[in-house]
Scaffold this active site. Structure first.
Site, PDB file in Angstrom:
ATOM      1  N   GLU A 132      35.319  44.519  35.546  1.00  0.00           N
ATOM      2  CA  GLU A 132      36.265  43.234  35.755  1.00  0.00           C
ATOM      3  C   GLU A 132      35.625  41.878  34.442  1.00  0.00           C
ATOM      4  OE1 GLU A 132      34.370  40.276  36.451  1.00  0.00           O
ATOM      5  OE2 GLU A 132      32.201  40.530  36.448  1.00  0.00           O
TER       6      GLU A 132
ATOM      7  N   ARG B 194      35.358  42.225  42.298  1.00  0.00           N
ATOM      8  CA  ARG B 194      35.733  41.731  41.509  1.00  0.00           C
ATOM      9  C   ARG B 194      36.379  43.417  40.668  1.00  0.00           C
ATOM     10  NH1 ARG B 194      34.227  36.825  40.062  1.00  0.00           N
ATOM     11  NH2 ARG B 194      32.757  37.023  38.101  1.00  0.00           N
TER      12      ARG B 194
ATOM     13  N   SER C 188      29.049  37.970  28.343  1.00  0.00           N
ATOM     14  CA  SER C 188      28.660  36.392  28.658  1.00  0.00           C
ATOM     15  C   SER C 188      28.793  35.279  28.074  1.00  0.00           C
ATOM     16  CB  SER C 188      27.825  35.949  29.644  1.00  0.00           C
ATOM     17  OG  SER C 188      27.751  34.843  30.695  1.00  0.00           O
TER      18      SER C 188
ATOM     19  N   HIS D   8      19.164  30.537  36.441  1.00  0.00           N
ATOM     20  CA  HIS D   8      20.640  30.810  36.561  1.00  0.00           C
ATOM     21  C   HIS D   8      21.610  29.526  37.708  1.00  0.00           C
ATOM     22  CE1 HIS D   8      24.428  30.999  38.625  1.00  0.00           C
ATOM     23  NE2 HIS D   8      24.963  32.373  37.027  1.00  0.00           N
TER      24      HIS D   8
ATOM     25  N   PHE E 168      27.276  23.053  34.544  1.00  0.00           N
ATOM     26  CA  PHE E 168      28.015  23.269  34.523  1.00  0.00           C
ATOM     27  C   PHE E 168      29.435  23.203  35.535  1.00  0.00           C
ATOM     28  CE2 PHE E 168      32.186  26.095  35.541  1.00  0.00           C
ATOM     29  CZ  PHE E 168      32.782  25.679  34.367  1.00  0.00           C
TER      30      PHE E 168
ATOM     31  N   HIS F 193      33.676  36.605  30.635  1.00  0.00           N
ATOM     32  CA  HIS F 193      32.197  37.140  30.569  1.00  0.00           C
ATOM     33  C   HIS F 193      33.155  38.498  30.676  1.00  0.00           C
ATOM     34  CE1 HIS F 193      31.628  37.018  35.159  1.00  0.00           C
ATOM     35  NE2 HIS F 193      31.994  38.178  35.596  1.00  0.00           N
TER      36      HIS F 193
END
Length: 333
Positions: free
Chosen positions: A122, A156, A199, A279, A286, A303
């Site tokens: 994906e 995904r 990524s 993370h 972000f 990614h």
């Protein structure tokens, strides 16, 4: 698309898009070709002519210092499998890697080649500007719902509707390998369902203010997360993590980077994304940028994620140090 993990009435915190391909009968191939040396020259001698022309769908360059403090330079290329098979069969390509002269060049060479069946991978992009394998796609679709929640990466991947994508092994399980030339040439076979992720981050289109925000506030916490994955393989379930600075065709640094990671399976990366503080710091950073700049944010994140099949993947190391890629996890003879 599977939505096995999506919460009811889910609304993503920010828009995202994915790539699509009309022809899914001919799988994609991704090949990484690297050299451990102070300059890319030894690899350029082969890669520049070998990867020129119409054979690959896309080619990138980059460099990084690995966890052992060794400088690496690499090319990444994408093909359709039929194109790759034709390209690799050319005498100048496979024969160059097999040549005994590679053992006396005074550098380490590595190539890591994976098959990417469409049901096993994906993509995700924070904008409609494609990166990675997405530059080979027929287009972008979205905004999509399947992102931003735990398990969305797995949702995904089409195969996840019928397969839990678990490997069932840890990084302590030794991987099969073919060893020759007195141990200086080693080919490691990665396990089925091993998760490969690229990524990436692209701040080249950001305003000067946004670049400063990204480089001062978000990039440092991203580096913290990449170092955690690289330096804690058993805890993270991550065989290898390289944080790569992209280079242009003169080997000058671009305003782009990406992490190239190999984990036991997609669940290992999911657990890190879901619960690890490094993370969480990346995600919070972000979202702070999203809140600050809204629709005017020009940072591009993306990614590619692949759950490897049980065939068509080969990792070769020639004269490399013992912690290169999957080399440190091979089965001893």
């Amino acid at each position: 698309m599977p939505r096995n993990n999506m919460p009811d009435s889910w609304q993503p915190p920010a828009p995202a898009w994915q790539s699509f391909w009309r022809n899914q009968a001919d799988p994609l191939i991704a090949g990484c070709y690297g050299v451990q040396a102070s300059s890319p020259g030894p690899l350029d001698a082969w890669a520049a002519p070998a990867l020129a022309g119409s054979h690959p769908l896309a080619v990138e360059r980059g460099s990084f210092i690995d966890g052992s403090g060794v400088r690496n330079h690499l090319y990444i290329a994408y093909w359709r499998k039929s194109q790759y098979d034709e390209w690799w069969s050319l005498e100048a390509n496979a024969r160059w890697w097999a040549d005994p002269e590679r053992l006396s060049d005074g550098v380490g060479y590595w190539r890591e080649v994976i098959t990417m069946p469409f049901e096993r991978f994906e993509t995700l992009h924070s904008t409609q500007c494609p990166h990675g394998v997405g530059v080979c796609a027929d287009g972008m679709e979205g905004p999509i719902l399947e992102h931003g929640y735990p398990g969305s990466m797995r949702d995904r991947i089409p195969l996840s509707d019928d397969d839990d994508l678990r490997n069932g092994a840890t990084v302590d399980a030794r991987l099969p390998a073919r060893i020759s030339d007195g141990g200086r040439r080693i080919v490691v076979t990665p396990p089925e369902r091993m998760c490969v992720i690229r990524s990436g981050q692209d701040w080249s289109d950001c305003t000067p203010e946004q670049k400063k925000w990204y480089l001062d506030k978000l990039h440092p916490v991203l580096l913290d997360g990449m170092r955690y994955l690289r330096d804690n393989p058993r805890e993270a379930g991550c065989y290898s993590l390289r944080f790569v600075d992209r280079s242009d065709w003169s080997w000058e640094a671009m305003e782009q980077s990406f992490g190239l990671g190999y984990a036991t399976d997609v669940h290992a990366f999911e657990e890190w994304a879901k619960s690890h503080p490094t993370h969480q710091a990346i995600f919070d950073g972000f979202m702070d940028m999203v809140d600050a700049y809204g629709d005017g944010l020009r940072l591009r994140l993306w990614h590619d994620v692949t759950a490897l099949p049980d065939h068509g993947c080969e990792f070769e190391y020639i004269g490399c140090h013992s912690q290169t890629g999957l080399l440190g996890y091979r089965r001893a003879n």
